[in-house]
Scaffold this active site. Structure first.
Site, mmCIF file in Angstrom:
data_model
loop_
_atom_site.group_PDB
_atom_site.id
_atom_site.type_symbol
_atom_site.label_atom_id
_atom_site.label_comp_id
_atom_site.label_asym_id
_atom_site.label_seq_id
_atom_site.Cartn_x
_atom_site.Cartn_y
_atom_site.Cartn_z
ATOM 1 N N HIS A 1 -4.856 2.559 -6.984
ATOM 2 C CA HIS A 1 -6.134 2.180 -6.383
ATOM 3 C C HIS A 1 -7.125 1.765 -7.003
ATOM 4 O O HIS A 1 -8.062 0.802 -6.539
ATOM 5 C CB HIS A 1 -6.338 3.178 -5.229
ATOM 6 C CG HIS A 1 -5.388 2.990 -3.946
ATOM 7 N ND1 HIS A 1 -4.004 3.255 -4.037
ATOM 8 C CD2 HIS A 1 -5.671 2.530 -2.648
ATOM 9 C CE1 HIS A 1 -3.601 2.927 -2.729
ATOM 10 N NE2 HIS A 1 -4.896 2.419 -1.819
ATOM 11 N N HIS B 1 -5.586 -5.651 0.815
ATOM 12 C CA HIS B 1 -5.622 -4.702 0.104
ATOM 13 C C HIS B 1 -4.358 -4.212 -0.579
ATOM 14 O O HIS B 1 -4.228 -3.918 -1.560
ATOM 15 C CB HIS B 1 -6.173 -3.362 1.161
ATOM 16 C CG HIS B 1 -6.123 -2.056 0.410
ATOM 17 N ND1 HIS B 1 -7.108 -1.377 -0.246
ATOM 18 C CD2 HIS B 1 -4.938 -1.052 0.439
ATOM 19 C CE1 HIS B 1 -6.811 -0.364 -0.519
ATOM 20 N NE2 HIS B 1 -5.502 0.077 -0.136
ATOM 21 N N HIS C 1 -6.980 -1.826 -7.915
ATOM 22 C CA HIS C 1 -7.439 -2.531 -6.723
ATOM 23 C C HIS C 1 -8.836 -2.856 -6.810
ATOM 24 O O HIS C 1 -9.268 -3.777 -6.367
ATOM 25 C CB HIS C 1 -6.722 -1.715 -5.388
ATOM 26 C CG HIS C 1 -7.625 -2.312 -4.015
ATOM 27 N ND1 HIS C 1 -8.800 -1.640 -3.867
ATOM 28 C CD2 HIS C 1 -7.391 -3.624 -3.469
ATOM 29 C CE1 HIS C 1 -9.147 -2.390 -2.929
ATOM 30 N NE2 HIS C 1 -8.336 -3.212 -2.508
ATOM 31 N N ASP D 1 0.776 -1.129 -0.097
ATOM 32 C CA ASP D 1 -0.183 -0.083 -0.040
ATOM 33 C C ASP D 1 0.934 1.216 0.120
ATOM 34 O O ASP D 1 0.656 2.221 -0.817
ATOM 35 C CB ASP D 1 -0.865 0.087 1.196
ATOM 36 C CG ASP D 1 -2.112 0.904 0.982
ATOM 37 O OD1 ASP D 1 -2.564 1.107 -0.164
ATOM 38 O OD2 ASP D 1 -2.860 1.123 2.005
HETATM 39 ZN ZN ZN Z 1 -4.553 1.818 0.070
#
Ligand code: ZN
Length: 377
Positions: free
Chosen positions: A256, A273, A259, A173
């Site tokens: 993101h 995540h 994701h 992340d």
């Molecule tokens: Zn994140």
């Protein structure tokens, strides 16, 4: 456009930091009656310390075990408990879902909130937003709150005892933070607060990247020994604080969004995540037309720490083009941060970048196997 920067009011981190929870709440004047929501794991390890530190600070509290899902029902259930107890503040201790629920409850009751993450798996604890997933595990939306947490308290002796996979996911992340912020700045787009990025946010995002490159391996070995070291402290700060400030005040881009797109594939639901964001970053770099001078160091880093390089690393073994097209379409839905790129981002752009990023990852893996074979011979 105005420049906007936000952060938690106070960030406290270190070995046995939980012992200072009461003192810190008191110093900030957050209240004397707390509703404490905690995961089963956090209760097992921290219950006695909470009793000591909160009692010492004359803070009474109602402890509630988290149900396991950040759902509407769970938020309402805890809101009722907090209201009945006449809580003046909400404390959350646990992983991402516990803290998301805590922030949602505090925001809806307009009460101060304290976040005590027990893993360093993402940069959410410092932020004023939560990621909301549907019942099926698909990304649904971002939930924005009025304020960032009043206190984020990170006990590194607790983080050191959590499975290393969480720390590595947090690195994934955090790895994307600088690249996404730089993209948003270059494009002159808005950060997560709807403002322009500040110099502060850019510099914090850069520091985040430098710490990852310097300290990741040492931090992983610390956690493999359940040990707290200066390198682990730096990585926990990078994963939690630097990445948290960097993404919210710096801004997000393709990584993101990919994701979010990947969550449409059920086989990715067992992956964290940060693991999906790490692959999303590769997609972003390919879509941005970056050369191997930029992409190869990321592949090397990810391979070394154990982050995904390919679709199959995040559970996607069936490269059916129709399913991947759905991922690409979800990644560019209206409101997605993929549109923060300085060029038009269509589903076709993402689709092609996903396939290419996956191939680059596989090629890198093969080259590692060949190198290993040569060095053996
Ligand atoms: Zn994140």
């Amino acid at each position: 456009m105005l420049s906007v920067f936000c952060s938690p009011s106070r960030y406290v981190q270190g070995r046995d930091a939980t012992r200072n929870l009461g003192v810190e709440i008191d110093a900030l004047g957050l209240g004397k009656r707390a509703c404490l929501i905690a995961s089963n794991h956090a209760i097992k390890h921290l219950e006695l310390t909470w009793e000591e530190t909160l009692t010492e600070a004359n803070i009474s509290y109602a402890l509630t075990e988290f149900s396991g899902e950040c759902s509407r029902e769970e938020i309402d259930r805890i809101k009722d408990i907090a209201a009945e107890y006449k809580a003046e503040l909400i404390i959350g201790a646990g992983g991402g879902k516990v803290l998301d629920t805590t922030r949602a409850v505090a925001s809806e009751l307009n009460l101060p909130v304290v976040n005590c993450p027990t893993v360093a798996s993402s940069d959410a604890p410092c932020s004023a937003l939560s990621v909301v997933y549907g019942e099926d595990g698909e990304f649904d939306s971002y939930m924005f709150y009025k304020r960032n947490p009043d206190l984020v308290l990170v006990d590194t002796s607790v983080i050191a005892k959590a499975p290393v996979r969480y720390l590595v996911a947090g690195m994934g992340d955090a790895l994307a933070t600088m690249f996404e912020a730089k993209t948003v700045i270059a494009a002159g787009k808005k950060n997560q607060l709807g403002g322009a990025t500040t110099i502060s946010a850019r510099i914090l995002a850069e520091a985040c990247y430098q710490i990852l490159i310097a300290d990741s391996i040492e931090a992983i070995e610390s956690v493999n020994n359940r040990a707290v070291t200066p390198a682990l402290e730096r990585i926990v700060e990078a994963n939690t604080l630097l990445s948290g400030l960097g993404f919210e005040s710096g801004g997000l881009a393709i990584a993101h969004s990919v994701h979010n797109g990947l969550t449409t594939l059920h086989e990715t639901h067992d992956f964290l995540h940060g693991e999906k964001v790490a692959f999303g970053l590769l997609v972003q770099l390919v879509a941005e037309g970056k050369g191997l001078d930029v992409i190869s160091p990321i592949l090397e880093y990810s391979s070394e720490v154990g982050l995904p390089l390919t679709l199959s690393d995040i559970g996607v073994n069936d490269l059916d083009r129709e399913r991947l097209r759905k991922v690409a379409e979800r990644s560019v839905k209206e409101g997605e941060t993929a549109h923060n790129e300085p060029f038009e981002v269509t589903a076709a752009v993402i689709f092609d970048a996903i396939l290419t990023a996956d191939s680059l990852g596989r090629r890198f893996r093969e080259s590692e196997v060949v190198e290993a074979a040569i060095s053996k011979a």
